[in-house]
Write a protein that holds these residues in place. Structure first.
Motif, PDB file in Angstrom:
ATOM      1  N   VAL A   1     104.066  30.810  73.349  1.00 29.52           N
ATOM      2  CA  VAL A   1     102.866  30.286  73.993  1.00 29.52           C
ATOM      3  C   VAL A   1     102.385  29.146  73.101  1.00 29.52           C
ATOM      4  N   ILE A   2     102.186  27.977  73.714  1.00 27.12           N
ATOM      5  CA  ILE A   2     101.933  26.761  72.939  1.00 27.12           C
ATOM      6  C   ILE A   2     100.473  26.313  73.091  1.00 27.12           C
ATOM      7  N   GLY A   3      99.788  26.201  71.961  1.00 27.73           N
ATOM      8  CA  GLY A   3      98.380  25.782  71.970  1.00 27.73           C
ATOM      9  C   GLY A   3      98.198  24.396  71.385  1.00 27.73           C
ATOM     10  N   THR A   4      98.595  23.413  72.157  1.00 25.90           N
ATOM     11  CA  THR A   4      98.325  22.014  71.810  1.00 25.90           C
ATOM     12  C   THR A   4      98.413  21.229  73.105  1.00 25.90           C
ATOM     13  N   GLU A   5      98.313  19.901  73.039  1.00 26.53           N
ATOM     14  CA  GLU A   5      98.380  19.097  74.263  1.00 26.53           C
ATOM     15  C   GLU A   5      99.597  19.571  75.069  1.00 26.53           C
ATOM     16  N   ASN A   6      99.393  19.820  76.350  1.00 24.91           N
ATOM     17  CA  ASN A   6     100.416  20.546  77.106  1.00 24.91           C
ATOM     18  C   ASN A   6     101.723  19.797  77.342  1.00 24.91           C
ATOM     19  N   SER A   7     101.768  18.510  76.977  1.00 25.34           N
ATOM     20  CA  SER A   7     103.046  17.781  77.053  1.00 25.34           C
ATOM     21  C   SER A   7     104.108  18.464  76.180  1.00 25.34           C
TER      22      SER A   7
ATOM     23  N   ILE B   1      94.205  33.809  64.373  1.00 20.24           N
ATOM     24  CA  ILE B   1      94.803  34.982  65.022  1.00 20.24           C
ATOM     25  C   ILE B   1      96.151  34.674  65.701  1.00 20.24           C
ATOM     26  N   VAL B   2      96.746  33.512  65.370  1.00 15.55           N
ATOM     27  CA  VAL B   2      98.031  33.176  66.009  1.00 15.55           C
ATOM     28  C   VAL B   2      99.174  33.332  65.008  1.00 15.55           C
ATOM     29  N   ASP B   3     100.405  33.081  65.452  1.00 13.88           N
ATOM     30  CA  ASP B   3     101.568  33.295  64.583  1.00 13.88           C
ATOM     31  C   ASP B   3     101.885  32.081  63.716  1.00 13.88           C
ATOM     32  N   PHE B   4     101.528  30.885  64.196  1.00 17.54           N
ATOM     33  CA  PHE B   4     101.861  29.671  63.437  1.00 17.54           C
ATOM     34  C   PHE B   4     100.913  28.550  63.838  1.00 17.54           C
ATOM     35  N   ALA B   5     100.479  27.761  62.838  1.00 19.38           N
ATOM     36  CA  ALA B   5      99.718  26.539  63.138  1.00 19.38           C
ATOM     37  C   ALA B   5     100.420  25.387  62.442  1.00 19.38           C
ATOM     38  N   GLY B   6     100.636  24.286  63.167  1.00 21.71           N
ATOM     39  CA  GLY B   6     101.322  23.143  62.569  1.00 21.71           C
ATOM     40  C   GLY B   6     101.187  21.915  63.443  1.00 21.71           C
ATOM     41  N   SER B   7     101.715  20.806  62.942  1.00 23.93           N
ATOM     42  CA  SER B   7     101.637  19.535  63.666  1.00 23.93           C
ATOM     43  C   SER B   7     102.461  19.612  64.952  1.00 23.93           C
ATOM     44  N   THR B   8     102.404  18.559  65.740  1.00 24.53           N
ATOM     45  CA  THR B   8     103.153  18.547  67.002  1.00 24.53           C
ATOM     46  C   THR B   8     104.652  18.762  66.757  1.00 24.53           C
ATOM     47  N   THR B   9     105.213  18.023  65.798  1.00 22.79           N
ATOM     48  CA  THR B   9     106.648  18.202  65.550  1.00 22.79           C
ATOM     49  C   THR B   9     106.900  19.510  64.792  1.00 22.79           C
ATOM     50  N   GLY B  10     105.898  19.958  64.025  1.00 22.44           N
ATOM     51  CA  GLY B  10     106.015  21.250  63.331  1.00 22.44           C
ATOM     52  C   GLY B  10     106.138  22.389  64.344  1.00 22.44           C
ATOM     53  N   ILE B  11     105.349  22.331  65.403  1.00 22.90           N
ATOM     54  CA  ILE B  11     105.399  23.355  66.458  1.00 22.90           C
ATOM     55  C   ILE B  11     106.783  23.334  67.123  1.00 22.90           C
TER      56      ILE B  11
ATOM     57  N   ALA C   1      96.808  35.682  76.413  1.00 20.22           N
ATOM     58  CA  ALA C   1      98.239  35.338  76.266  1.00 20.22           C
ATOM     59  C   ALA C   1      99.008  36.515  75.664  1.00 20.22           C
ATOM     60  N   ARG C   2      98.390  37.227  74.711  1.00 19.83           N
ATOM     61  CA  ARG C   2      99.052  38.391  74.097  1.00 19.83           C
ATOM     62  C   ARG C   2      99.284  39.484  75.152  1.00 19.83           C
ATOM     63  N   GLU C   3      98.330  39.633  76.070  1.00 15.73           N
ATOM     64  CA  GLU C   3      98.472  40.643  77.137  1.00 15.73           C
ATOM     65  C   GLU C   3      99.566  40.233  78.128  1.00 15.73           C
ATOM     66  N   LEU C   4      99.567  38.950  78.489  1.00 15.55           N
ATOM     67  CA  LEU C   4     100.528  38.448  79.486  1.00 15.55           C
ATOM     68  C   LEU C   4     101.951  38.321  78.949  1.00 15.55           C
ATOM     69  N   HIS C   5     102.052  37.935  77.661  1.00 14.59           N
ATOM     70  CA  HIS C   5     103.370  37.682  77.049  1.00 14.59           C
ATOM     71  C   HIS C   5     103.457  38.413  75.710  1.00 14.59           C
ATOM     72  N   PRO C   6     103.531  39.745  75.745  1.00 18.03           N
ATOM     73  CA  PRO C   6     103.454  40.507  74.485  1.00 18.03           C
ATOM     74  C   PRO C   6     104.584  40.197  73.496  1.00 18.03           C
ATOM     75  N   ASP C   7     105.712  39.693  73.973  1.00 14.65           N
ATOM     76  CA  ASP C   7     106.837  39.407  73.058  1.00 14.65           C
ATOM     77  C   ASP C   7     106.821  37.975  72.529  1.00 14.65           C
TER      78      ASP C   7
ATOM     79  N   LEU D   1     101.987  29.559  69.029  1.00 12.56           N
ATOM     80  CA  LEU D   1     102.053  28.431  68.091  1.00 12.56           C
ATOM     81  C   LEU D   1     100.971  27.420  68.479  1.00 12.56           C
ATOM     82  N   VAL D   2     100.132  27.035  67.526  1.00 11.90           N
ATOM     83  CA  VAL D   2      99.031  26.120  67.869  1.00 11.90           C
ATOM     84  C   VAL D   2      98.942  24.971  66.879  1.00 11.90           C
ATOM     85  N   HIS D   3      98.166  23.959  67.278  1.00 10.10           N
ATOM     86  CA  HIS D   3      97.880  22.820  66.393  1.00 10.10           C
ATOM     87  C   HIS D   3      96.634  23.175  65.568  1.00 10.10           C
ATOM     88  N   PRO D   4      96.578  22.743  64.292  1.00  6.08           N
ATOM     89  CA  PRO D   4      95.377  23.064  63.492  1.00  6.08           C
ATOM     90  C   PRO D   4      94.107  22.330  63.928  1.00  6.08           C
TER      91      PRO D   4
END
Ligand code: 13P
Ligand code: SF4
Length: 305
Positions: free
Chosen positions: A231-237, A208-218, A186-192, A196-199
């Motif tokens: 780039v979002i790392g949680t359930e894709n909804s 190694i990501v910029d932020f980890a938080g709950s669904t509403t936190g993201i 993802a860093r290669e494809l979208h360098p800017d 953001l991911v779920h814990p």
């Protein structure tokens, strides 16, 4: 009925029948549109007591409906689709926890809210992804047995090195599919982009990501950030919701594999059927189950604010 007609009928019927519709953040946008409240697991728990209606329909998974019933036993609580479970919640039973307590007698047992009402009867405190740091940080206890998500538990432990943690359980099968290699790509494809991911993701990802938080936190982070690519790392909804809510920004899934079938199963037709009494399931818990499982949930709300 087409979608708009069905939504209008649900809106009319829920008023007529004094029903509050709660939707978890992973539910389809068309369900958010008929819901009285949408939120993460912590927010949904608070709504159980705050909602003035006598009936609640939960669009989410079973443990969420059980939590509402525990906190508001005088209400009739329904799970919109009876098949919507949480595979992580089924990983450990109350008997497993009782055995673990014998093995770790001086540990405080802390369970993720993604557990059955029956398991909650055997633990000291419940946490959610958005409240865990505050709750465990506010507790004087320094030895914690954390179940059933070692990834969320490890992420919490990382932020409070003064406490000692042991873990049991395997965590979320959907979030475990996201890998450090996905982050690298993802860093290669979208360098800017910010990632953001779920814990519930593995430590190799959350570290190694910029932020980890709950669904509403993201979602809050993405809305408030000055950046325009995420780039979002949680359930894709959550990617779909953010595309609708912030059309001026770009959102990409960290992994196409992060899908939770249980969270995706509920439809507008299920909600309509639940209102009409033809589908869904009413949640029943015994007075003893309610009394015992309520204690650690009350502690969560007391410490979580
Ligand atoms: P949240 O508490 O972040 O809404 O998470 C619930 C859940 O099931 C995540 O997989
Ligand atoms: Fe359970 Fe994971 Fe699905 Fe959330 S995403 S409901 S933790 S299986």
């Amino acid at each position: 009925m087409n979608k708009k007609e069905l939504q209008a009928e649900i809106m009319r019927l829920k008023k007529e029948k004094d029903i509050c519709i709660l939707a978890h953040a992973y539910q389809d946008h068309e369900l958010w549109e008929v819901a009285d409240y949408m939120g993460d697991s912590y927010g949904l728990s608070l709504q159980a007591e705050e909602a003035p209606q006598k009936n609640v329909i939960m669009c989410g998974v079973r443990f969420m409906a059980e939590t509402v019933k525990t906190l508001a036993p005088e209400k009739r609580v329904f799970l919109a689709n009876a098949s919507a479970g949480c595979p992580m919640a089924d990983q450990l039973t109350r008997e497993d926890v009782l055995k673990l307590k014998e093995k770790y007698p001086d540990h405080t047992v802390c369970a993720y809210i993604n557990t059955t009402a029956d398991l909650k009867r055997a633990v000291d405190v419940i946490v959610t992804s958005s409240s865990a740091i505050k709750i465990i940080g506010n507790m004087p206890d320094d030895k914690i047995l954390f179940v059933p998500d070692p990834n969320l538990g490890g992420w919490i432990a990382e932020q409070m090195p003064e406490k000692e943690f042991v873990f049991s359980g395997e965590g979320c099968p959907s979030h475990r599919k996201i890998t450090a290699d996905d982050v690298k790509k993802a860093r290669e494809l979208h360098p800017d982009a910010e990632i953001l991911v779920h814990p519930e993701c593995m430590a190799e990802v959350t570290k190694i990501v910029d932020f980890a938080g709950s669904t509403t936190g993201i979602m809050k982070y993405a809305k408030e950030s000055e950046k325009t690519e995420f780039v979002i790392g949680t359930e894709n909804s959550i990617v779909d919701h953010l595309k609708i809510e912030c059309p001026e920004k770009n959102f990409y899934p960290l992994s196409p594999k992060c899908v939770c079938d249980d969270m995706r199963i509920t439809t507008l037709e299920d909600v309509y059927g639940c209102i009409m009494g033809t589908s869904g399931e009413e949640i029943f818990l015994s007075p003893q189950e309610i009394e015992e499982s309520r204690k650690p949930i009350d502690r969560m709300i007391e410490l979580g604010g």
